[in-house]
Write a protein that holds these residues in place. Structure first.
Motif, PDB file in Angstrom:
ATOM      1  N   SER A   1       0.839  -1.201   0.000  1.00 50.99           N
ATOM      2  CA  SER A   1       0.000   0.000   0.000  1.00 50.99           C
ATOM      3  C   SER A   1       0.873   1.249   0.000  1.00 50.99           C
ATOM      4  O   SER A   1       2.005   1.228   0.466  1.00 50.99           O
ATOM      5  CB  SER A   1      -0.938   0.015   1.199  1.00 50.99           C
ATOM      6  OG  SER A   1      -0.563  -0.930   2.149  1.00 50.99           O
TER       7      SER A   1
ATOM      8  N   SER B   1      -1.681   4.234  13.784  1.00 49.90           N
ATOM      9  CA  SER B   1      -2.473   3.016  13.977  1.00 49.90           C
ATOM     10  C   SER B   1      -3.594   2.930  12.946  1.00 49.90           C
ATOM     11  O   SER B   1      -3.892   1.843  12.434  1.00 49.90           O
ATOM     12  CB  SER B   1      -3.013   2.951  15.407  1.00 49.90           C
ATOM     13  OG  SER B   1      -4.055   3.877  15.573  1.00 49.90           O
TER      14      SER B   1
ATOM     15  N   LYS C   1      -3.844  -0.379   5.937  1.00 48.57           N
ATOM     16  CA  LYS C   1      -2.921  -1.208   5.148  1.00 48.57           C
ATOM     17  C   LYS C   1      -3.250  -2.696   5.325  1.00 48.57           C
ATOM     18  O   LYS C   1      -3.300  -3.447   4.356  1.00 48.57           O
ATOM     19  CB  LYS C   1      -1.473  -0.954   5.574  1.00 48.57           C
ATOM     20  CG  LYS C   1      -0.904   0.349   5.038  1.00 48.57           C
ATOM     21  CD  LYS C   1       0.558   0.515   5.461  1.00 48.57           C
ATOM     22  CE  LYS C   1       1.141   1.798   4.902  1.00 48.57           C
ATOM     23  NZ  LYS C   1       2.518   2.034   5.396  1.00 48.57           N
ATOM     24  N   SER C   2      -3.518  -3.086   6.590  1.00 49.06           N
ATOM     25  CA  SER C   2      -3.768  -4.509   6.832  1.00 49.06           C
ATOM     26  C   SER C   2      -5.127  -4.930   6.283  1.00 49.06           C
ATOM     27  O   SER C   2      -5.373  -6.111   6.040  1.00 49.06           O
ATOM     28  CB  SER C   2      -3.656  -4.818   8.329  1.00 49.06           C
ATOM     29  OG  SER C   2      -4.719  -4.191   9.018  1.00 49.06           O
ATOM     30  N   GLU C   3      -6.019  -3.952   6.055  1.00 49.38           N
ATOM     31  CA  GLU C   3      -7.321  -4.251   5.441  1.00 49.38           C
ATOM     32  C   GLU C   3      -7.211  -4.352   3.922  1.00 49.38           C
ATOM     33  O   GLU C   3      -8.220  -4.497   3.231  1.00 49.38           O
ATOM     34  CB  GLU C   3      -8.342  -3.164   5.798  1.00 49.38           C
ATOM     35  CG  GLU C   3      -8.780  -3.148   7.255  1.00 49.38           C
ATOM     36  CD  GLU C   3      -9.638  -4.361   7.630  1.00 49.38           C
ATOM     37  OE1 GLU C   3     -10.388  -4.843   6.769  1.00 49.38           O
ATOM     38  OE2 GLU C   3      -9.533  -4.827   8.780  1.00 49.38           O
ATOM     39  N   GLY C   4      -6.008  -4.180   3.400  1.00 46.98           N
ATOM     40  CA  GLY C   4      -5.801  -4.353   1.969  1.00 46.98           C
ATOM     41  C   GLY C   4      -6.011  -3.108   1.117  1.00 46.98           C
ATOM     42  O   GLY C   4      -6.174  -3.211  -0.106  1.00 46.98           O
TER      43      GLY C   4
ATOM     44  N   GLU D   1      -1.961   1.993   9.616  1.00 44.63           N
ATOM     45  CA  GLU D   1      -1.558   0.581   9.629  1.00 44.63           C
ATOM     46  C   GLU D   1      -2.764  -0.344   9.495  1.00 44.63           C
ATOM     47  O   GLU D   1      -2.713  -1.351   8.800  1.00 44.63           O
ATOM     48  CB  GLU D   1      -0.784   0.252  10.920  1.00 44.63           C
ATOM     49  CG  GLU D   1       0.633   0.818  10.954  1.00 44.63           C
ATOM     50  CD  GLU D   1       1.463   0.455   9.724  1.00 44.63           C
ATOM     51  OE1 GLU D   1       1.396  -0.705   9.275  1.00 44.63           O
ATOM     52  OE2 GLU D   1       2.166   1.345   9.203  1.00 44.63           O
ATOM     53  N   GLU D   2      -3.869   0.030  10.154  1.00 44.26           N
ATOM     54  CA  GLU D   2      -5.065  -0.804  10.046  1.00 44.26           C
ATOM     55  C   GLU D   2      -5.599  -0.801   8.613  1.00 44.26           C
ATOM     56  O   GLU D   2      -6.011  -1.833   8.086  1.00 44.26           O
ATOM     57  CB  GLU D   2      -6.143  -0.334  11.040  1.00 44.26           C
ATOM     58  CG  GLU D   2      -7.264  -1.370  11.176  1.00 44.26           C
ATOM     59  CD  GLU D   2      -8.325  -0.993  12.205  1.00 44.26           C
ATOM     60  OE1 GLU D   2      -8.050  -0.123  13.063  1.00 44.26           O
ATOM     61  OE2 GLU D   2      -9.429  -1.560  12.132  1.00 44.26           O
TER      62      GLU D   2
END
Lengths: 268, 87
Positions: free
Chosen positions: A2, A104, A110-113, A107-108
């Motif tokens: 991302s 945060s 990013k982790s959700e795609g 980052e969240e």
């Protein structure tokens, strides 16, 4: 992978939010899952420009403070699949944005795609603007062909090179210059800075120039980002910007004075 | 030269004036906000000014002290614009 992209300028009113809205829509329309975050806490406007102002329930600061989950706060755009809007808080001040909180949320996402996280910076060089640029991988600096805007852009470029996480790690934020409200006629008449003048002074690569156009105001009146108005020059210019941002080579358009036809010359 | 071209010339000057003013200002500001510029730069400049003024009549704007970071070494550049010769 991302990418975090900040839309910044220093000066207010040059077209940051218009640009953030259009680029976010454009990226999503090209099939990239995109989030656009309004960092202008206290003076939120991205929701209005994107026409989702009545769907705001929770906001960025609620998420940072743990008063709502990210999922609850994200507004799904109905025009572009895979586009989500995170509105700013209207009632808090900019101090609510902490570095840890912003990190945060990013980052969240990013982790959700999310492939692109577009950060719409407030004007100025205070906390909000600093937070919007801090985590950026790339920056689109919006400039108008006007002395105060160019000066402020230069100042912001200096901050991008020193006050971002990338800069602190000895890396660089990739910079793009976007010139908005460009009027080829006025440049031709000699009373507006030309693209060449601005590029000469700021010395960063240009990702595009948006011609001065009534359709930008019409688009914000309606809450439909101007990139969706594919008949307008400004909308087409934003589509070109998105294509270039995604690595395509697209020739610049609408930067020369339009040649007048026989009838237009006759009645000039 | 007609009246129209007179106005046109005036206009051409405004974009040019903008560019020239910006170039001077931004060079100055980049210097001031340079992240690694040494702290002694402002003092150095004012002391240089007083030495130069002993010999030449120059204004503050005519003396430019630039600090630039290079790969191998840093460069301190001193630019003095001398006053025009008077006949």
């Amino acid at each position: 992978m991302s990418k975090v992209v900040v839309i910044t300028s220093g000066k207010g009113g040059v077209g940051k939010t218009t640009t953030a809205a259009s680029i976010a829509i454009g990226l999503a329309k090209q099939g990239h899952k995109t989030a656009v975050i309004d960092f202008d806490v206290g003076l939120r406007n991205l929701d209005l420009i994107m026409g989702v102002e009545r769907r705001v329930v929770y906001d960025f600061v609620n998420v940072i403070n743990g008063e709502a989950t990210l999922k609850q706060a994200l507004i799904r755009d109905k025009r572009a699949d895979g586009l989500f809007i995170l509105p700013a808080s209207q009632t808090r001040d900019k101090e609510s944005l902490t570095k840890e909180g912003v990190e945060s949320v990013i980052e969240e996402l990013k982790s959700e795609g999310f492939e692109f996280i577009v950060c719409d910076s407030p004007a100025g060089i205070e906390k909000g603007a600093y937070m919007a640029m801090y985590f950026a991988d790339e920056a689109i600096v919006v400039t108008n062909p006007e002395v105060s805007s160019v000066r402020d852009s230069d100042r912001v470029l200096g901050l991008l090179q020193s006050k971002t996480r990338k800069a602190e790690q000895g890396d660089v934020v990739k910079e793009h210059l976007l010139i908005a409200r460009y009027s080829p006629v006025r440049v031709d008449e000699g009373d507006m800075l030309s693209l060449e003048d601005i590029l000469d002074i700021l010395a960063i690569p240009m990702i595009g120039a948006i011609p001065e156009s009534g359709s930008v105001l019409q688009a914000s009146n309606r809450g439909i980002p101007v990139i969706l108005d594919d008949k307008s020059q400004a909308g087409q210019a934003y589509s070109d910007v998105v294509a270039r941002f995604l690595g395509e080579t697209v020739p610049h358009r609408f930067l020369e004075v339009e040649k007048k036809g026989f009838l237009q010359r006759l009645f000039a | 030269m007609g009246l129209l071209s007179y106005f046109k010339k005036q206009k051409q000057n405004s974009a040019l004036a903008a560019k020239e003013r910006l170039q001077i200002l931004i060079a100055h500001e980049r210097n001031a906000h340079h992240p690694h510029a040494p702290d002694y730069l402002p003092n150095l400049k004012s002391e240089l000014m007083s030495v130069i003024r002993k010999y030449i009549e120059v204004s503050e704007a005519d003396v430019n002290v630039q600090y630039e970071e290079g790969h191998q070494c840093d460069v301190l550049e001193l630019n003095i614009i001398l006053p025009e010769k008077q006949d």
